[in-house]
Write an enzyme that holds these catalytic residues in place. Sequence first.
Site, PDB file in Angstrom:
ATOM      1  N   ILE A   1     -35.593 -10.627  36.479  1.00 56.69           N
ATOM      2  CA  ILE A   1     -35.606  -9.510  37.422  1.00 56.69           C
ATOM      3  C   ILE A   1     -35.050  -9.949  38.771  1.00 56.69           C
ATOM      4  O   ILE A   1     -34.353  -9.193  39.449  1.00 56.69           O
ATOM      5  CB  ILE A   1     -37.037  -8.948  37.572  1.00 56.69           C
ATOM      6  CG1 ILE A   1     -37.403  -8.125  36.332  1.00 56.69           C
ATOM      7  CG2 ILE A   1     -37.154  -8.074  38.817  1.00 56.69           C
ATOM      8  CD1 ILE A   1     -36.599  -6.846  36.155  1.00 56.69           C
ATOM      9  N   TYR A   2     -35.352 -11.176  39.189  1.00 54.05           N
ATOM     10  CA  TYR A   2     -34.797 -11.685  40.444  1.00 54.05           C
ATOM     11  C   TYR A   2     -33.274 -11.593  40.423  1.00 54.05           C
ATOM     12  O   TYR A   2     -32.653 -11.042  41.349  1.00 54.05           O
ATOM     13  CB  TYR A   2     -35.235 -13.131  40.658  1.00 54.05           C
ATOM     14  CG  TYR A   2     -34.471 -13.843  41.752  1.00 54.05           C
ATOM     15  CD1 TYR A   2     -34.591 -13.430  43.078  1.00 54.05           C
ATOM     16  CD2 TYR A   2     -33.641 -14.915  41.465  1.00 54.05           C
ATOM     17  CE1 TYR A   2     -33.886 -14.073  44.087  1.00 54.05           C
ATOM     18  CE2 TYR A   2     -32.935 -15.566  42.465  1.00 54.05           C
ATOM     19  CZ  TYR A   2     -33.059 -15.139  43.767  1.00 54.05           C
ATOM     20  OH  TYR A   2     -32.354 -15.781  44.756  1.00 54.05           O
ATOM     21  N   ALA A   3     -32.659 -12.131  39.387  1.00 49.95           N
ATOM     22  CA  ALA A   3     -31.198 -12.105  39.288  1.00 49.95           C
ATOM     23  C   ALA A   3     -30.682 -10.671  39.194  1.00 49.95           C
ATOM     24  O   ALA A   3     -29.646 -10.329  39.779  1.00 49.95           O
ATOM     25  CB  ALA A   3     -30.745 -12.915  38.077  1.00 49.95           C
TER      26      ALA A   3
ATOM     27  N   THR B   1     -32.013  -7.975  40.489  1.00 54.49           N
ATOM     28  CA  THR B   1     -32.048  -7.309  41.796  1.00 54.49           C
ATOM     29  C   THR B   1     -30.902  -7.786  42.673  1.00 54.49           C
ATOM     30  O   THR B   1     -30.331  -7.003  43.445  1.00 54.49           O
ATOM     31  CB  THR B   1     -33.384  -7.542  42.527  1.00 54.49           C
ATOM     32  OG1 THR B   1     -33.592  -8.936  42.756  1.00 54.49           O
ATOM     33  CG2 THR B   1     -34.547  -6.967  41.747  1.00 54.49           C
TER      34      THR B   1
END
Length: 337
Positions: A152-154, A156
């Site tokens: 999810i970090y990547a 976003t």
Amino acid sequence: MSKIFITGTAGFIGFHLAKKLLREGFDVHGFDGLTDYYDVTLKHRRHKILETDARFTSTIGMLEDQSTLDRAIDSFEPTAIVHLAAQAGVRYSLENPRAYLDANIVGTFNVMEAARRQKVEHLLMASTSSVYGANEEMPFTETEKADTQLTIYAATKKANESMGHAYAHLHDLPTTMFRFFTVYGPWGRPDLALFKFVDAILDGRPIDIYNHGDMFRDFTYVDDLVRAISLLIDVPPERPASPDAIASNDSLSSVAPFRVVNIGNSEKVRLLDFIEAIEEELGVKAQRNYMPMQTGDVPATWADASLLQDLTGYRPQTNIREGISAFVAWFRDYYAK
């Protein structure tokens, strides 16, 4: 560009960038939420150092708080905005994905809206090498597709790139996204590998080595990174006259003043070699706890930084032994170890 608004100035990279720009004579306004994702004391200490310069002012607030962010940007009237603040950490995104949506999507939208309204000369925003995801062809180049994010970090951060392109196109807002590659150095985050390894080794605790050490990273020293960012501030992208005017290695959009730039050392370093360099610097052997690959992690990262060099005449070059030595000296001094 004399007035730079930086989000995340109490953070690792934002602190170093603000310190560099202040030394160079810029007026800097910092914006930071001082969240407790890691030791807030470290964040306060960074800000106290910046506050010794009269040209540094700051606002404490969350990116999601649009009114506070707007007031800070509107009153400062920056010529450029460097947006570094984010919910960071690949692994934490597995535990608390909503924090990434709030800070990295809503927060970034608020920054872009303010940049549009202020008509800044250049908006620069941090992305990450993690957007390359499952891509296997290396070194990673900005012109290759990056559609297979693994966390999810990547995801976003890739969304931020798409949002930035849309705003650049719609509002003629010169926008540069930079993809960082494994940044390390003094005043680093406690959740980063170098910090965790040094802390554990000096305390006699074992270190966790994922994928049994069969990993490679393009380690980028923080001073090199912020030098690259400071140079890019003066290279706002321009909407090209035609697609034929774009160089083959340039990620410049054909329909917007928008560009993606890798910032990395362009050297693929084996994780076990990195650990050995730490052991040599500390004069202590690590107790090694070999682990399987973590969910969402990738076996290797490696940047092609030729576009950065073409745009600025500069490319990062600090080797890991120099960088590790500088970090260890800071760590021993800061924590009296």
